[in-house]
Design an enzyme around this catalytic site. Structure first.
Site, PDB file in Angstrom:
ATOM      1  N   SER A  45       0.869  -1.169   0.000  1.00  0.00           N
ATOM      2  CA  SER A  45       0.000   0.000   0.000  1.00  0.00           C
ATOM      3  C   SER A  45       0.913   1.228   0.000  1.00  0.00           C
ATOM      4  CB  SER A  45      -0.923  -0.063   1.209  1.00  0.00           C
ATOM      5  OG  SER A  45      -1.902   0.948   1.146  1.00  0.00           O
ATOM      6  N   HIS A  95      -2.683  -1.021  -3.387  1.00  0.00           N
ATOM      7  CA  HIS A  95      -3.809  -0.090  -3.156  1.00  0.00           C
ATOM      8  C   HIS A  95      -3.547   1.199  -3.917  1.00  0.00           C
ATOM      9  CE1 HIS A  95      -4.411  -1.997   1.075  1.00  0.00           C
ATOM     10  NE2 HIS A  95      -4.854  -2.770   0.105  1.00  0.00           N
ATOM     11  N   ASP A 141      -4.527  -4.463   5.785  1.00  0.00           N
ATOM     12  CA  ASP A 141      -4.845  -5.401   4.710  1.00  0.00           C
ATOM     13  C   ASP A 141      -3.643  -6.325   4.504  1.00  0.00           C
ATOM     14  OD1 ASP A 141      -6.374  -6.537   2.716  1.00  0.00           O
ATOM     15  OD2 ASP A 141      -5.763  -5.096   1.177  1.00  0.00           O
TER      16      ASP A 141
END
Lengths: 272, 194
Positions: free
Chosen positions: B18, B45, B138
């Site tokens: 991310s 992401h 995540d």
């Protein structure tokens, strides 16, 4: 989410039950996705064993409604992919505007956001009065929501941005009235919509259309079912009519694809 | 004998990241060997609107084939598949790709958990998953699945991550096979080929 509480064989058993007891065929859905939805629901509803889950799905009609709503994906947006709606507005709908009457099928309409988006564009092109939008979904409970035309107010900022990017001409807020946490869309929009259940995996063609919109539905189907649905659409689109798919979907590998011509860069094809 | 060899071989590599992970990817890609014999899947992401930016960036740094993952496409050895923005990417039993536009997971779509989990089931002990820099959790649940199925869990050393939270959460909650500094990742990946 624990990913291995239900194995592939149990998924198969459950989906066979669903077909036998309720008549819904999910056996040709993409396996990884449907399995994830099933495991998610199993966890959400705190089942303690697969046997209990299976029994409930098979015998409890009320619970099956929930099952149906939760294992299908109902995430949708108004004016999703603004450039797609721009192309509908500029390239597709003006051509259809030359017809005396426009019939559109939104297949897999979920809670209706795309049908309402389409109605707004038709209205701005002054075509809504001679259009009819058939909005169908496998799932009766999402259709109930779609009929109401009420969407959570929290999403409206995003929808309004999408709308403007897609070439929208007005102040988006003129299309709805805010009612507590919901935006209720103008009834002139859904007066031209017919909502009905339709299962793409098992039901037949029911009319001929000049435009079929089916976006982010086919990604959940395996290749065979995708081709079956393309054949169903092919039998439901008039010559020179249009088929619109989601941004990651394609007609490419379907044997009859050469009888369709793609419009610009968008996922829109015209039947030749 | 064949089985012992098989169990150490990598059949697929999934890299999740991310915020702050792009720097590591840009360091890894130029030095990847060009004869990599497993597919590489990248889940990063990002905003829905930055469509092809990541794919173009990574493409420019390697001679390996790089493309956005397309639905029903088969994973090919030596090819890099970028999970598209705003869809979850899943791996099917037949090693094809499924895309999914369901709810965000950990406020993210693509979610790293989703790809790690589905790849874990398919590739089992022949899967390697790397989790890089990021500022949410995540990937952690996904790495647990990878562990359960006997795959290898690799986590970026949080001290070398621009955003340490994501690898930190992973280190706390999952037993990693190895923790690596960002600039040791490329060597590690190249050695998976042996």
């Amino acid at each position: 989410m624990i990913s291995d509480v239900i194995d592939n064989e149990q998924v198969e058993i459950l989906l066979n039950d669903v077909l036998e007891s309720h008549g819904y065929d999910f056996l040709e859905y993409s396996h990884a996705s449907i399995k994830r939805r099933i495991i998610r629901l199993y966890g959400l509803d705190n089942f303690v064993s697969f046997a209990e889950f299976r029994y409930t799905v098979r015998t409890d009609k009320q619970y099956f409604k929930r099952f149906l709503e939760e294992i299908t994906v109902n995430v949708t947006e108004m004016f999703r992919d603004p450039s797609f709606y721009k192309s509908l507005r500029n390239d597709v709908l003006p051509v259809l505007g030359t017809y005396p009457f426009i019939r559109i099928w939104v297949a897999g309409c979920s809670t209706g956001e795309e049908a309402y988006s389409l109605a707004i564009v038709l209205k701005e092109l002054n075509l809504l009065h001679k259009s009819l939008i058939y909005a169908t979904d496998i799932n009766p409970s999402v259709l109930e929501k779609a009929k109401k035309g009420m969407f959570p107010l929290t999403y409206l900022k995003q929808y309004s941005e999408n709308y403007l990017q897609s070439g929208g001409l007005k102040d988006f807020s003129t299309y709805y009235t805010a009612n507590y946490s919901l935006a209720k869309f103008d009834e002139s929009l859904n007066r031209k919509m017919i909502f009905s259940t339709h299962n793409l995996a098992s039901d037949h063609s029911f009319n001929e259309f000049q435009l079929i919109l089916c976006r982010n539905v086919l990604i959940y189907f395996d290749k065979e079912l995708q081709h079956k649905v393309f054949n169903l659409f092919d039998g439901s689109i008039e010559k020179l009519g249009y088929l619109a798919l989601g941004s990651k979907e394609s007609l490419e590998f379907w044997p009859k694809a050469k009888e369709y011509k793609r419009i610009k860069m968008e996922k829109i094809w015209r039947k030749l | 004998m064949a089985e012992t060899v098989g169990s150490t071989t990598c059949s697929a590599l999934v890299i999740g990241g991310s915020a702050g992970s792009l720097d590591v990817l840009l360091e890894i890609f130029p030095v990847l060997r060009n004869d990599i014999h497993f597919p590489i899947i990248i889940v990063v992401h990002r905003k829905a609107s930055n469509e092809s930016l990541l794919t173009d960036l990574l493409k420019s740094r390697t001679t390996l084939a790089v493309g956005e993952a397309e639905e029903k496409e088969f994973l090919m050895p030596g090819k890099v598949f970028i999970a598209p923005a705003d869809y979850h990417t899943l791996i099917e039993e037949d090693r094809s790709i499924s895309l999914d536009y369901s709810e965000k997971i950990n406020y993210s779509r693509p979610s790293i958990d989703v790809t790690f989990q589905s790849a874990a089931e398919v590739f089992k002990e022949k899967l390697v998953c790397i989790l890089l820099s990021g500022s949410n959790a995540d990937g952690v649940e996904g790495l647990k699945s990878v562990n359960n199925y006997g795959g290898k869990v690799v986590i970026q050393n949080p001290n070398t991550a621009i955003m340490p939270y994501m690898p930190q959460q992973a280190v706390i909650n999952v037993k990693p096979h190895v923790i690596l500094d960002g600039h040791d990742m490329a060597d590690y990946i190249n050695n998976l080929n042996d």
